[in-house]
Scaffold this motif. Structure first.
Motif, PDB file in Angstrom:
ATOM      1  N   VAL A  63      35.635  37.224  38.924  1.00 52.15           N
ATOM      2  CA  VAL A  63      35.574  38.684  38.535  1.00 52.15           C
ATOM      3  C   VAL A  63      33.990  38.978  38.224  1.00 52.15           C
ATOM      4  O   VAL A  63      33.314  38.336  37.562  1.00 52.15           O
ATOM      5  N   LEU A 103      43.867  44.782  32.529  1.00 54.12           N
ATOM      6  CA  LEU A 103      44.548  43.839  32.716  1.00 54.12           C
ATOM      7  C   LEU A 103      45.758  43.859  33.434  1.00 54.12           C
ATOM      8  O   LEU A 103      45.886  42.923  34.861  1.00 54.12           O
ATOM      9  N   LEU A 127      38.568  39.137  29.286  1.00 53.25           N
ATOM     10  CA  LEU A 127      38.823  38.581  30.191  1.00 53.25           C
ATOM     11  C   LEU A 127      38.742  37.072  30.533  1.00 53.25           C
ATOM     12  O   LEU A 127      39.563  36.213  31.049  1.00 53.25           O
ATOM     13  N   GLN A 129      41.427  35.219  29.151  1.00 54.63           N
ATOM     14  CA  GLN A 129      42.669  35.387  29.989  1.00 54.63           C
ATOM     15  C   GLN A 129      42.619  34.621  31.061  1.00 54.63           C
ATOM     16  O   GLN A 129      43.397  34.450  32.134  1.00 54.63           O
ATOM     17  N   VAL A 182      33.967  35.550  34.519  1.00 48.66           N
ATOM     18  CA  VAL A 182      33.367  36.473  34.945  1.00 48.66           C
ATOM     19  C   VAL A 182      31.951  36.593  34.982  1.00 48.66           C
ATOM     20  O   VAL A 182      31.268  35.660  34.070  1.00 48.66           O
ATOM     21  N   PHE A 231      39.970  34.214  33.298  1.00 47.64           N
ATOM     22  CA  PHE A 231      38.993  34.786  34.550  1.00 47.64           C
ATOM     23  C   PHE A 231      37.643  33.987  34.263  1.00 47.64           C
ATOM     24  O   PHE A 231      37.308  33.828  33.067  1.00 47.64           O
ATOM     25  N   PRO A 272      41.339  47.121  27.345  1.00 40.75           N
ATOM     26  CA  PRO A 272      41.501  45.868  27.981  1.00 40.75           C
ATOM     27  C   PRO A 272      42.867  45.594  28.606  1.00 40.75           C
ATOM     28  O   PRO A 272      43.080  45.137  29.676  1.00 40.75           O
ATOM     29  N   SER A 298      34.147  41.181  28.751  1.00 45.23           N
ATOM     30  CA  SER A 298      34.031  39.729  29.304  1.00 45.23           C
ATOM     31  C   SER A 298      34.440  38.771  28.614  1.00 45.23           C
ATOM     32  O   SER A 298      35.182  37.909  29.004  1.00 45.23           O
TER      33      SER A 298
END
Length: 119
Positions: A3, A110, A20, A23, A27, A25, A106, A17
């Motif tokens: 991302v 998402l 994410l 989750q 970043v 990702f 957020p 950041s």
């Protein structure tokens, strides 16, 4: 999933950041459009998240460059604090996939990211 996050508000950039990354990702955060655009030219991202009003290049300029110069289909989500309807229309006209008004939730971000990434 990689991302790119271009947001000049340090608090929002840091919190998104962190969220994410939790989750799963990967970043790459940027505080200005110029650095973000240079990274997009060099690296491949699965999704681009960009604020509209930033130093260097705006989110609209980034979107336009990604679509018209690099000819990439990378999903792009634009967010801004602007309440002007034309800003949202312009974002879609130049190729943004989603538009989120600030403050950015957020959880909503998402959901919209996953929708675009699971096409």
């Amino acid at each position: 999933m990689k991302v790119l996050l271009a947001e000049d508000n340090e608090i929002l950039r840091t919190s998104l950041s962190f969220f994410l990354k939790k989750q799963g990702f990967e970043v790459s955060p940027f505080s200005n459009g110029k650095e973000a655009l240079e990274s997009i030219k060099e690296l491949s991202y699965d999704i681009i998240l960009t604020d509209i009003n930033m130093p260097g290049f705006s989110g609209l300029e980034i979107t336009e460059y990604v679509r018209n110069t690099l000819h990439l289909e990378t999903p792009i989500i634009v967010f801004t604090s602007s309440t002007v309807e034309q800003t949202e229309l312009d974002s879609f006209r130049i190729g943004a996939n989603e538009f989120i008004a600030k403050p950015v939730s957020p959880a909503i971000l998402l959901i919209r990211m996953n929708k675009l990434l699971n096409k």
